[in-house]
Design a protein around this motif. Structure first.
Motif, PDB file in Angstrom:
ATOM      1  N   SER A  99      -6.551 -42.125 -36.584  1.00  0.00           N
ATOM      2  CA  SER A  99      -5.444 -42.162 -35.639  1.00  0.00           C
ATOM      3  C   SER A  99      -4.883 -43.572 -35.514  1.00  0.00           C
ATOM      4  O   SER A  99      -5.619 -44.566 -35.542  1.00  0.00           O
ATOM      5  CB  SER A  99      -5.910 -41.673 -34.270  1.00  0.00           C
ATOM      6  OG  SER A  99      -4.900 -41.845 -33.298  1.00  0.00           O
ATOM      7  N   SER A 100      -3.577 -43.651 -35.352  1.00  0.00           N
ATOM      8  CA  SER A 100      -2.927 -44.951 -35.126  1.00  0.00           C
ATOM      9  C   SER A 100      -3.116 -45.420 -33.698  1.00  0.00           C
ATOM     10  O   SER A 100      -2.984 -46.622 -33.404  1.00  0.00           O
ATOM     11  CB  SER A 100      -1.431 -44.847 -35.420  1.00  0.00           C
ATOM     12  OG  SER A 100      -0.801 -43.990 -34.470  1.00  0.00           O
ATOM     13  N   GLY A 101      -3.385 -44.487 -32.795  1.00  0.00           N
ATOM     14  CA  GLY A 101      -3.526 -44.833 -31.380  1.00  0.00           C
ATOM     15  C   GLY A 101      -2.212 -45.156 -30.697  1.00  0.00           C
ATOM     16  O   GLY A 101      -2.215 -45.695 -29.588  1.00  0.00           O
ATOM     17  N   LEU A 102      -1.088 -44.795 -31.322  1.00  0.00           N
ATOM     18  CA  LEU A 102       0.227 -45.166 -30.793  1.00  0.00           C
ATOM     19  C   LEU A 102       0.910 -44.064 -29.995  1.00  0.00           C
ATOM     20  O   LEU A 102       1.972 -44.292 -29.418  1.00  0.00           O
ATOM     21  CB  LEU A 102       1.144 -45.592 -31.942  1.00  0.00           C
ATOM     22  CG  LEU A 102       0.738 -46.839 -32.724  1.00  0.00           C
ATOM     23  CD1 LEU A 102       1.675 -47.055 -33.901  1.00  0.00           C
ATOM     24  CD2 LEU A 102       0.722 -48.060 -31.806  1.00  0.00           C
ATOM     25  N   ALA A 103       0.339 -42.862 -29.983  1.00  0.00           N
ATOM     26  CA  ALA A 103       0.995 -41.742 -29.307  1.00  0.00           C
ATOM     27  C   ALA A 103       1.139 -42.013 -27.802  1.00  0.00           C
ATOM     28  O   ALA A 103       0.278 -42.672 -27.206  1.00  0.00           O
ATOM     29  CB  ALA A 103       0.199 -40.464 -29.530  1.00  0.00           C
ATOM     30  N   PRO A 104       2.220 -41.488 -27.186  1.00  0.00           N
ATOM     31  CA  PRO A 104       3.342 -40.740 -27.772  1.00  0.00           C
ATOM     32  C   PRO A 104       4.224 -41.659 -28.597  1.00  0.00           C
ATOM     33  O   PRO A 104       4.337 -42.861 -28.319  1.00  0.00           O
ATOM     34  CB  PRO A 104       4.074 -40.178 -26.558  1.00  0.00           C
ATOM     35  CG  PRO A 104       3.776 -41.159 -25.468  1.00  0.00           C
ATOM     36  CD  PRO A 104       2.372 -41.632 -25.718  1.00  0.00           C
ATOM     37  N   PHE A 105       4.891 -41.084 -29.614  1.00  0.00           N
ATOM     38  CA  PHE A 105       5.558 -41.878 -30.626  1.00  0.00           C
ATOM     39  C   PHE A 105       7.063 -41.977 -30.406  1.00  0.00           C
ATOM     40  O   PHE A 105       7.724 -40.988 -30.080  1.00  0.00           O
ATOM     41  CB  PHE A 105       5.344 -41.244 -32.004  1.00  0.00           C
ATOM     42  CG  PHE A 105       3.901 -41.111 -32.398  1.00  0.00           C
ATOM     43  CD1 PHE A 105       3.213 -42.176 -32.941  1.00  0.00           C
ATOM     44  CD2 PHE A 105       3.235 -39.905 -32.227  1.00  0.00           C
ATOM     45  CE1 PHE A 105       1.879 -42.058 -33.315  1.00  0.00           C
ATOM     46  CE2 PHE A 105       1.906 -39.771 -32.605  1.00  0.00           C
ATOM     47  CZ  PHE A 105       1.228 -40.854 -33.145  1.00  0.00           C
ATOM     48  N   ASP A 106       7.605 -43.183 -30.651  1.00  0.00           N
ATOM     49  CA  ASP A 106       9.036 -43.274 -30.901  1.00  0.00           C
ATOM     50  C   ASP A 106       9.217 -43.378 -32.409  1.00  0.00           C
ATOM     51  O   ASP A 106       8.261 -43.605 -33.155  1.00  0.00           O
ATOM     52  CB  ASP A 106       9.701 -44.434 -30.146  1.00  0.00           C
ATOM     53  CG  ASP A 106       9.228 -45.816 -30.596  1.00  0.00           C
ATOM     54  OD1 ASP A 106       8.933 -46.017 -31.797  1.00  0.00           O
ATOM     55  OD2 ASP A 106       9.174 -46.718 -29.748  1.00  0.00           O
ATOM     56  N   ILE A 107      10.432 -43.186 -32.878  1.00  0.00           N
ATOM     57  CA  ILE A 107      10.650 -43.088 -34.323  1.00  0.00           C
ATOM     58  C   ILE A 107      10.335 -44.402 -35.030  1.00  0.00           C
ATOM     59  O   ILE A 107       9.928 -44.399 -36.194  1.00  0.00           O
ATOM     60  CB  ILE A 107      12.085 -42.612 -34.646  1.00  0.00           C
ATOM     61  CG1 ILE A 107      12.143 -42.009 -36.062  1.00  0.00           C
ATOM     62  CG2 ILE A 107      13.091 -43.721 -34.438  1.00  0.00           C
ATOM     63  CD1 ILE A 107      11.325 -40.754 -36.235  1.00  0.00           C
ATOM     64  N   ASN A 108      10.484 -45.530 -34.345  1.00  0.00           N
ATOM     65  CA  ASN A 108      10.157 -46.813 -34.969  1.00  0.00           C
ATOM     66  C   ASN A 108       8.662 -46.934 -35.222  1.00  0.00           C
ATOM     67  O   ASN A 108       8.234 -47.500 -36.238  1.00  0.00           O
ATOM     68  CB  ASN A 108      10.652 -47.971 -34.100  1.00  0.00           C
ATOM     69  CG  ASN A 108      12.159 -48.102 -34.127  1.00  0.00           C
ATOM     70  OD1 ASN A 108      12.785 -47.902 -35.172  1.00  0.00           O
ATOM     71  ND2 ASN A 108      12.750 -48.430 -32.993  1.00  0.00           N
ATOM     72  N   GLU A 109       7.847 -46.382 -34.322  1.00  0.00           N
ATOM     73  CA  GLU A 109       6.400 -46.380 -34.547  1.00  0.00           C
ATOM     74  C   GLU A 109       6.030 -45.477 -35.710  1.00  0.00           C
ATOM     75  O   GLU A 109       5.142 -45.812 -36.518  1.00  0.00           O
ATOM     76  CB  GLU A 109       5.689 -45.940 -33.267  1.00  0.00           C
ATOM     77  CG  GLU A 109       5.753 -46.976 -32.162  1.00  0.00           C
ATOM     78  CD  GLU A 109       5.270 -46.442 -30.831  1.00  0.00           C
ATOM     79  OE1 GLU A 109       4.776 -47.251 -30.024  1.00  0.00           O
ATOM     80  OE2 GLU A 109       5.388 -45.217 -30.597  1.00  0.00           O
ATOM     81  N   ILE A 110       6.727 -44.349 -35.836  1.00  0.00           N
ATOM     82  CA  ILE A 110       6.495 -43.470 -36.985  1.00  0.00           C
ATOM     83  C   ILE A 110       6.834 -44.191 -38.281  1.00  0.00           C
ATOM     84  O   ILE A 110       6.125 -44.071 -39.289  1.00  0.00           O
ATOM     85  CB  ILE A 110       7.332 -42.191 -36.839  1.00  0.00           C
ATOM     86  CG1 ILE A 110       6.825 -41.346 -35.658  1.00  0.00           C
ATOM     87  CG2 ILE A 110       7.331 -41.386 -38.131  1.00  0.00           C
ATOM     88  CD1 ILE A 110       5.397 -40.873 -35.795  1.00  0.00           C
TER      89      ILE A 110
END
Length: 256
Positions: A99-110
């Motif tokens: 897991s990236s641990g970034l959720a919830p995601f914005d499109i820049n994080e994706i």
């Protein structure tokens, strides 16, 4: 769960269209690769035809514990084989990552995750597509709609697998494999330029209220369908298909 959200997740095509977010913002550079970092729809003809690329490799990267079902992947493969001219074949590679641990995601994080995880890029006569199955939701989800996936660059897709699994837990929802396959086919169809996103219309059928989607009833690319008994019948029929008008657009742009 709030009632408005409960009702919204029962809309079958809400997890195809109200449940998709197509991002065609400016190009960004991914590990120095530019052929795979163009505007959404740019590679429609290259994906559909064998003019420049005779083969396709799809790199599916899933967060551990959030891989798609085998049934969904098989349905997705059949969808690609039915629509694309790729005489050298279609290869689907799958692997899992932490897991990236970034959720919830914005499109820049994706996009940032793609820069770290994508390993396959266009080379020679092989075109590639990257699909990321995320372990979280989109940060723009709200009580009236949820986002199931997004085609955000010419060869890039994110599927919010956590959201798909939450939807499938409702006893009135389709099977998880059906939701996954419908979302995959819908988002990949945006890469193929539907509707009017890189693949020209052969006849008027773009939804003026939801650009990039189709006005044909029950089409895979439909933006929204009212919740009624007919909707239940459609869910019982499995994954929606492209309507004849959408298929005509794809054929005119080099597809089958």
């Amino acid at each position: 769960m709030q009632i408005t959200k409960f009702l919204s997740i029962l809309l079958f095509l809400s997890f195809i269209v109200v449940g998709c977010s197509d991002d065609d913002e400016n190009t960004f550079v991914l590990n120095g690769e530019t052929s795979n970092t163009q505007t959404l729809g740019t590679s429609a003809n290259d994906l559909l035809s064998d003019t420049n690329f005779r083969g396709l490799t799809v790199e599916i990267i899933s967060v551990e514990g959030f891989a798609p079902t085998t049934t969904a992947i098989n349905t997705f493969r059949s969808f690609l084989e039915d629509r694309l001219h790729k005489p050298d074949g279609i290869t689907i590679n799958q692997r899992t990552v932490p897991s990236s641990g970034l959720a919830p995601f914005d499109i820049n994080e994706i996009r940032q995750i793609e820069t770290l995880e994508r390993t396959v890029f266009n080379e020679g006569d092989e075109i590639t597509v990257y699909i990321y199955f995320a372990d979280g939701i989109s940060e723009i989800d709200n009580d009236s709609k949820v986002i199931l996936g997004s085609a955000y660059l010419n060869t890039s897709i994110v599927i919010y697998e956590k959201t798909l699994r939450e939807l499938s837990r409702n006893p009135l929802s389709p099977l998880l494999s059906t939701i996954e396959a419908a979302t995959l086919n819908h988002e990949f169809s945006h890469l193929l330029g539907l509707v009017n996103i890189g693949t020209p219309l052969q006849s008027p059928h773009e939804d003026s209220l939801s650009l990039g989607h189709c006005t044909s009833e029950n089409c895979l690319m439909r933006a929204a369908v009212e919740f009624e008994s007919g909707m239940m019948d459609l869910m019982g029929n499995g994954v929606p298909t492209l309507c004849p008008i959408c298929r005509a657009d794809l054929r005119a742009n080099g597809g089958k």
